[in-house]
Design a protein around this motif. Structure first.
Motif, PDB file in Angstrom:
ATOM      1  N   LYS A  16      -3.482  -5.017   0.649  1.00 57.39           N
ATOM      2  CA  LYS A  16      -3.456  -4.194  -0.565  1.00 57.39           C
ATOM      3  C   LYS A  16      -3.125  -2.731  -0.291  1.00 57.39           C
ATOM      4  O   LYS A  16      -2.780  -1.993  -1.198  1.00 57.39           O
ATOM      5  N   ASP A  17      -3.257  -2.329   0.991  1.00 61.25           N
ATOM      6  CA  ASP A  17      -2.993  -0.936   1.318  1.00 61.25           C
ATOM      7  C   ASP A  17      -2.574  -0.826   2.786  1.00 61.25           C
ATOM      8  O   ASP A  17      -2.539  -1.825   3.504  1.00 61.25           O
ATOM      9  N   THR A  18      -2.262   0.385   3.190  1.00 61.25           N
ATOM     10  CA  THR A  18      -1.805   0.612   4.562  1.00 61.25           C
ATOM     11  C   THR A  18      -2.856   0.199   5.577  1.00 61.25           C
ATOM     12  O   THR A  18      -2.537  -0.393   6.617  1.00 61.25           O
ATOM     13  N   ALA A  19      -4.126   0.470   5.284  1.00 66.88           N
ATOM     14  CA  ALA A  19      -5.200   0.115   6.215  1.00 66.88           C
ATOM     15  C   ALA A  19      -5.237  -1.406   6.438  1.00 66.88           C
ATOM     16  O   ALA A  19      -5.398  -1.867   7.576  1.00 66.88           O
ATOM     17  N   ALA A  20      -5.089  -2.175   5.390  1.00 70.84           N
ATOM     18  CA  ALA A  20      -5.102  -3.639   5.517  1.00 70.84           C
ATOM     19  C   ALA A  20      -3.879  -4.123   6.296  1.00 70.84           C
ATOM     20  O   ALA A  20      -3.969  -5.055   7.103  1.00 70.84           O
ATOM     21  N   LEU A  21      -2.759  -3.474   6.074  1.00 70.83           N
ATOM     22  CA  LEU A  21      -1.547  -3.833   6.809  1.00 70.83           C
ATOM     23  C   LEU A  21      -1.707  -3.505   8.298  1.00 70.83           C
ATOM     24  O   LEU A  21      -1.327  -4.300   9.157  1.00 70.83           O
ATOM     25  N   GLN A  22      -2.324  -2.368   8.590  1.00 74.70           N
ATOM     26  CA  GLN A  22      -2.583  -1.996   9.976  1.00 74.70           C
ATOM     27  C   GLN A  22      -3.551  -2.983  10.631  1.00 74.70           C
ATOM     28  O   GLN A  22      -3.376  -3.365  11.796  1.00 74.70           O
ATOM     29  N   GLN A  23      -4.564  -3.400   9.895  1.00 76.16           N
ATOM     30  CA  GLN A  23      -5.512  -4.381  10.424  1.00 76.16           C
ATOM     31  C   GLN A  23      -4.783  -5.687  10.743  1.00 76.16           C
ATOM     32  O   GLN A  23      -5.031  -6.317  11.766  1.00 76.16           O
ATOM     33  N   ASN A  24      -3.871  -6.085   9.880  1.00 76.01           N
ATOM     34  CA  ASN A  24      -3.051  -7.276  10.109  1.00 76.01           C
ATOM     35  C   ASN A  24      -2.248  -7.125  11.400  1.00 76.01           C
ATOM     36  O   ASN A  24      -2.167  -8.054  12.201  1.00 76.01           O
ATOM     37  N   HIS A  25      -1.660  -5.964  11.587  1.00 78.46           N
ATOM     38  CA  HIS A  25      -0.865  -5.704  12.782  1.00 78.46           C
ATOM     39  C   HIS A  25      -1.744  -5.768  14.031  1.00 78.46           C
ATOM     40  O   HIS A  25      -1.363  -6.363  15.034  1.00 78.46           O
ATOM     41  N   ARG A  26      -2.944  -5.159  13.957  1.00 75.87           N
ATOM     42  CA  ARG A  26      -3.858  -5.203  15.105  1.00 75.87           C
ATOM     43  C   ARG A  26      -4.259  -6.646  15.405  1.00 75.87           C
ATOM     44  O   ARG A  26      -4.362  -7.029  16.575  1.00 75.87           O
ATOM     45  N   ARG A  27      -4.468  -7.455  14.387  1.00 71.02           N
ATOM     46  CA  ARG A  27      -4.829  -8.861  14.587  1.00 71.02           C
ATOM     47  C   ARG A  27      -3.717  -9.562  15.371  1.00 71.02           C
ATOM     48  O   ARG A  27      -3.989 -10.291  16.312  1.00 71.02           O
TER      49      ARG A  27
END
Length: 144
Positions: free
Chosen positions: A112-123
């Protein structure tokens, strides 16, 4: 090998007139530029040789993870064999199309936001061998 390989020297060439020919002439005469290349050198030849050896290692690992020969599960051989084999199995890759990527796209779409996208990338960075992308099942496992 370090230093100068004296077998590369062309002692017929005058180093004062053409040092390059003196230093490399015999090697160049014995190692013509391959038709597929625009230039050639010892370093380039070593790189090509390294690529050939790497390809042989990868193909052996892929062959050893096929059904008839099993590399130990979880071993380096099994992992690189599976990845290389999956990438080289073009008919299977083409048949599956985008299906292996759909779970990743769904997670990206759900962000939903940049933070969630970054978390996805870290995963993904922590788990690069995500099973949702597996293109070929390891030897001995059930087909998905």
């Amino acid at each position: 090998m370090h230093g100068i390989d004296v077998t590369d020297l062309d002692r017929k060439a005058d180093p004062c007139n053409d040092f390059y020919e003196f230093a490399n002439g015999t090697w160049r005469a014995n190692n013509p530029i391959p038709a597929s290349m625009t230039h050639w050198s010892k370093r380039w030849a070593a790189g090509e040789s390294s690529k050939d050896k790497l390809k042989e290692i990868l193909e052996t690992a892929a062959r050893d993870t096929d059904k008839d020969k099993n590399a130990p599960p979880g071993s380096t051989e099994q992992i690189i064999g599976d990845y290389y084999g999956a990438c080289m199995d073009e008919s299977r890759v083409n048949a599956r199309g985008m299906d292996p990527l759909k779970p990743w796209f769904a997670r990206i779409d759900a962000a939903k936001d940049t933070a969630a996208l970054q978390q996805n990338h870290r995963r993904h960075a922590r788990h690069p061998g995500d099973r949702s992308l597996r293109l070929r099942q390891p030897a001995g496992s059930a087909q998905a």
